[in-house]
Design a protein around this motif. Structure first.
Motif, PDB file in Angstrom:
ATOM      1  N   MET A   1       0.802  -1.655  -0.016  1.00  0.00           N
ATOM      2  CA  MET A   1      -0.143  -0.001   0.401  1.00  0.00           C
ATOM      3  C   MET A   1       0.794   1.277  -0.264  1.00  0.00           C
ATOM      4  O   MET A   1       1.874   1.042   0.857  1.00  0.00           O
TER       5      MET A   1
ATOM      6  N   THR B   1      -3.339   5.226   1.525  1.00  0.00           N
ATOM      7  CA  THR B   1      -3.910   4.345   2.810  1.00  0.00           C
ATOM      8  C   THR B   1      -3.719   5.157   3.914  1.00  0.00           C
ATOM      9  O   THR B   1      -2.352   6.543   3.755  1.00  0.00           O
TER      10      THR B   1
ATOM     11  N   SER C   1      -3.204   6.055   8.612  1.00  0.00           N
ATOM     12  CA  SER C   1      -3.079   4.840   9.330  1.00  0.00           C
ATOM     13  C   SER C   1      -2.846   5.849  10.746  1.00  0.00           C
ATOM     14  O   SER C   1      -2.637   7.316  10.952  1.00  0.00           O
TER      15      SER C   1
ATOM     16  N   GLU D   1      -7.009   1.590  10.431  1.00  0.00           N
ATOM     17  CA  GLU D   1      -6.458   1.863   9.365  1.00  0.00           C
ATOM     18  C   GLU D   1      -8.004   2.277   8.817  1.00  0.00           C
ATOM     19  O   GLU D   1      -9.014   1.983   8.114  1.00  0.00           O
ATOM     20  N   TYR D   2      -6.796   3.023   6.980  1.00  0.00           N
ATOM     21  CA  TYR D   2      -8.123   2.982   6.201  1.00  0.00           C
ATOM     22  C   TYR D   2      -7.559   2.945   4.554  1.00  0.00           C
ATOM     23  O   TYR D   2      -6.174   3.506   4.741  1.00  0.00           O
ATOM     24  N   ALA D   3      -7.787   2.806   3.668  1.00  0.00           N
ATOM     25  CA  ALA D   3      -7.090   2.217   2.767  1.00  0.00           C
ATOM     26  C   ALA D   3      -8.444   2.861   0.772  1.00  0.00           C
ATOM     27  O   ALA D   3     -10.031   2.060   1.475  1.00  0.00           O
TER      28      ALA D   3
ATOM     29  N   THR E   1      -8.427  10.893   5.767  1.00  0.00           N
ATOM     30  CA  THR E   1      -9.581   9.663   4.852  1.00  0.00           C
ATOM     31  C   THR E   1     -10.342   9.850   3.522  1.00  0.00           C
ATOM     32  O   THR E   1      -9.941   9.890   3.263  1.00  0.00           O
TER      33      THR E   1
END
Length: 139
Positions: free
Chosen positions: A1, A6, A8, A30-32, A113
């Motif tokens: 990633m 992303t 975090s 965490e975000y993706a 995000t």
């Protein structure tokens, strides 16, 4: 990633136990972009493997300003506006946990995000064909 898709953050939480005392613990958020609706949270409890939950980014976002959630995950701001914290209640067949989290690191994380995937643009980051292929392959 890669870092542009992303986000975090590590956030210190307080687990609120029945007598209203608190136990400090650490959570990793965490975000993706490839899963644009979801926030993953790993609760680090002692030396055991983290306890992981996945829930909607919008749930955390709305919970900053008002109570939200019907079911396993509920989020709401502190009753006292001077208390800059967010409440998070999680329920499972194994029990219920109530956490208090400092608001600033959470909103900083959420802002990152939305820089990655703007609100309302989540569907631009989902490969519908691949998702359908995956569903059909496993059925």
């Amino acid at each position: 990633m890669n870092s542009s898709s992303t986000a975090s953050a590590e956030v210190g939480l307080r687990l609120v136990v029945p007598d209203r005392t608190t136990v400090p613990l650490l959570a990793t958020l965490e975000y993706a972009a490839d899963d644009p609706y979801a926030i993953r949270v790993a609760f680090h409890v002692g030396d055991d493997d983290p306890v992981e939950w996945i829930f909607a980014r919008e749930l955390l976002t709305v919970g900053v300003v008002r109570r939200v959630g019907d079911g396993d995950v509920q989020v709401w701001p502190a009753d006292d506006v001077r208390d800059r914290s967010l409440n998070l209640s999680l329920s499972s067949p194994f029990g219920t946990a109530h956490f208090e989290a400092p608001l600033t690191p959470l909103t900083d994380f959420l802002n990152r995000t939305y820089e990655i995937v703007a609100a309302g643009r989540e569907s631009d980051f989902i490969d519908i064909e691949a998702e359908l292929d995956d569903l059909l392959w496993h059925s």
